[in-house]
Design a protein around this motif. Structure first.
Motif, mmCIF file in Angstrom:
data_model
loop_
_atom_site.group_PDB
_atom_site.id
_atom_site.type_symbol
_atom_site.label_atom_id
_atom_site.label_comp_id
_atom_site.label_asym_id
_atom_site.label_seq_id
_atom_site.Cartn_x
_atom_site.Cartn_y
_atom_site.Cartn_z
ATOM 1 N N ILE A 64 42.472 35.761 88.580
ATOM 2 C CA ILE A 64 41.864 37.066 88.281
ATOM 3 C C ILE A 64 42.893 38.008 87.672
ATOM 4 O O ILE A 64 42.610 38.728 86.712
ATOM 5 C CB ILE A 64 41.228 37.665 89.547
ATOM 6 C CG1 ILE A 64 39.975 36.870 89.925
ATOM 7 C CG2 ILE A 64 40.906 39.142 89.363
ATOM 8 C CD1 ILE A 64 39.397 37.219 91.276
ATOM 9 N N ALA A 65 44.107 37.985 88.214
ATOM 10 C CA ALA A 65 45.176 38.867 87.730
ATOM 11 C C ALA A 65 45.850 38.315 86.472
ATOM 12 O O ALA A 65 46.675 39.002 85.872
ATOM 13 C CB ALA A 65 46.216 39.076 88.824
ATOM 14 N N ARG A 66 45.505 37.074 86.094
ATOM 15 C CA ARG A 66 46.127 36.399 84.948
ATOM 16 C C ARG A 66 47.641 36.324 85.121
ATOM 17 O O ARG A 66 48.418 36.534 84.189
ATOM 18 C CB ARG A 66 45.758 37.080 83.627
ATOM 19 C CG ARG A 66 44.264 37.233 83.343
ATOM 20 C CD ARG A 66 43.493 35.941 83.186
ATOM 21 N NE ARG A 66 43.939 35.071 82.124
ATOM 22 C CZ ARG A 66 43.293 34.896 80.968
ATOM 23 N NH1 ARG A 66 42.180 35.557 80.734
ATOM 24 N NH2 ARG A 66 43.749 34.049 80.069
ATOM 25 N N ASP A 67 48.049 36.019 86.355
ATOM 26 C CA ASP A 67 49.474 35.927 86.674
ATOM 27 C C ASP A 67 50.125 34.757 85.934
ATOM 28 O O ASP A 67 49.545 33.685 85.815
ATOM 29 C CB ASP A 67 49.691 35.719 88.181
ATOM 30 C CG ASP A 67 49.444 36.980 88.982
ATOM 31 O OD1 ASP A 67 49.503 38.083 88.407
ATOM 32 O OD2 ASP A 67 49.194 36.858 90.203
ATOM 33 N N VAL A 68 51.331 35.004 85.487
ATOM 34 C CA VAL A 68 52.169 33.979 84.873
ATOM 35 C C VAL A 68 53.387 33.837 85.770
ATOM 36 O O VAL A 68 54.025 34.838 86.105
ATOM 37 C CB VAL A 68 52.577 34.383 83.444
ATOM 38 C CG1 VAL A 68 53.532 33.371 82.842
ATOM 39 C CG2 VAL A 68 51.348 34.561 82.563
ATOM 40 N N PRO A 69 53.718 32.608 86.195
ATOM 41 C CA PRO A 69 54.876 32.438 87.083
ATOM 42 C C PRO A 69 56.145 33.025 86.470
ATOM 43 O O PRO A 69 56.356 32.955 85.265
ATOM 44 C CB PRO A 69 55.005 30.919 87.223
ATOM 45 C CG PRO A 69 53.646 30.402 86.910
ATOM 46 C CD PRO A 69 53.073 31.338 85.891
ATOM 47 N N THR A 70 56.945 33.609 87.333
ATOM 48 C CA THR A 70 58.199 34.203 86.892
ATOM 49 C C THR A 70 59.272 33.949 87.943
ATOM 50 O O THR A 70 58.978 33.848 89.125
ATOM 51 C CB THR A 70 58.041 35.717 86.651
ATOM 52 O OG1 THR A 70 59.315 36.255 86.289
ATOM 53 C CG2 THR A 70 57.530 36.441 87.878
ATOM 54 N N ARG A 71 60.499 33.854 87.481
ATOM 55 C CA ARG A 71 61.632 33.718 88.401
ATOM 56 C C ARG A 71 62.200 35.083 88.753
ATOM 57 O O ARG A 71 63.127 35.175 89.550
ATOM 58 C CB ARG A 71 62.708 32.841 87.789
ATOM 59 C CG ARG A 71 62.279 31.400 87.663
ATOM 60 C CD ARG A 71 63.392 30.579 87.050
ATOM 61 N NE ARG A 71 62.936 29.244 86.785
ATOM 62 C CZ ARG A 71 63.294 28.196 87.503
ATOM 63 N NH1 ARG A 71 64.103 28.327 88.519
ATOM 64 N NH2 ARG A 71 62.847 27.000 87.184
ATOM 65 N N TYR A 72 61.663 36.148 88.145
ATOM 66 C CA TYR A 72 62.141 37.490 88.428
ATOM 67 C C TYR A 72 61.573 37.920 89.781
ATOM 68 O O TYR A 72 60.375 38.143 89.930
ATOM 69 C CB TYR A 72 61.731 38.455 87.317
ATOM 70 C CG TYR A 72 62.238 39.858 87.520
ATOM 71 C CD1 TYR A 72 63.598 40.131 87.573
ATOM 72 C CD2 TYR A 72 61.346 40.904 87.685
ATOM 73 C CE1 TYR A 72 64.074 41.413 87.769
ATOM 74 C CE2 TYR A 72 61.809 42.191 87.884
ATOM 75 C CZ TYR A 72 63.167 42.440 87.923
ATOM 76 O OH TYR A 72 63.620 43.710 88.130
ATOM 77 N N GLY A 73 62.446 37.970 90.772
ATOM 78 C CA GLY A 73 62.055 38.172 92.162
ATOM 79 C C GLY A 73 61.058 39.271 92.445
ATOM 80 O O GLY A 73 60.021 39.024 93.063
ATOM 81 N N PRO A 74 61.314 40.512 92.007
ATOM 82 C CA PRO A 74 60.374 41.597 92.339
ATOM 83 C C PRO A 74 58.963 41.366 91.796
ATOM 84 O O PRO A 74 57.987 41.660 92.465
ATOM 85 C CB PRO A 74 61.023 42.833 91.712
ATOM 86 C CG PRO A 74 62.483 42.505 91.659
ATOM 87 C CD PRO A 74 62.539 41.026 91.393
ATOM 88 N N VAL A 75 58.848 40.825 90.597
ATOM 89 C CA VAL A 75 57.523 40.566 90.019
ATOM 90 C C VAL A 75 56.850 39.439 90.776
ATOM 91 O O VAL A 75 55.670 39.517 91.139
ATOM 92 C CB VAL A 75 57.625 40.252 88.509
ATOM 93 C CG1 VAL A 75 56.279 39.794 87.958
ATOM 94 C CG2 VAL A 75 58.138 41.458 87.749
#
Length: 106
Positions: A64-75
């Motif tokens: 739903i949020a269209r999340d893309v995996p990231t290694r950036y901790g806070p995101v």
């Protein structure tokens, strides 16, 4: 209107969103993944039905949020926190929880 609690079906929710759900063994300790480029949720095939339901609900929230995996901790932490909270709100109906708590003594 999306059903909540025991009536919530994440498979139907995924289908309504046009998200494909597949099962296969995932590496390591991963139980599920969402790939936004293909709009696909992958569930680890070793999960039982209850685990699959919970993991799929979580991954649907990523869809739903269209999340893309990231290694950036806070995101990453924000994405995971949101998916956990929103899936819990669908999986656990407040009224059903109150009855269960009353029946089972908290």
């Amino acid at each position: 209107m999306i059903a909540r609690g025991l009536a919530y079906c994440p498979w139907a929710h995924a289908e309504a969103l046009g998200v494909r759900v597949v099962e296969r063994r995932l590496r390591g300790s991963r139980w599920g993944e969402y790939d936004d480029s293909s709009r696909t949720v992958i569930l680890d095939s070793r999960l039982n039905w209850v685990e699959s339901r919970c993991v799929l609900a979580h991954e649907v929230m990523h869809a739903i949020a269209r999340d893309v995996p990231t290694r950036y901790g806070p995101v990453n932490q924000r994405q995971e926190r949101r998916a956990r909270l929103q899936s819990a709100l669908l999986l656990v109906d407040a009224g059903e929880y109150a009855i269960a708590e009353e029946t089972n003594g908290g």
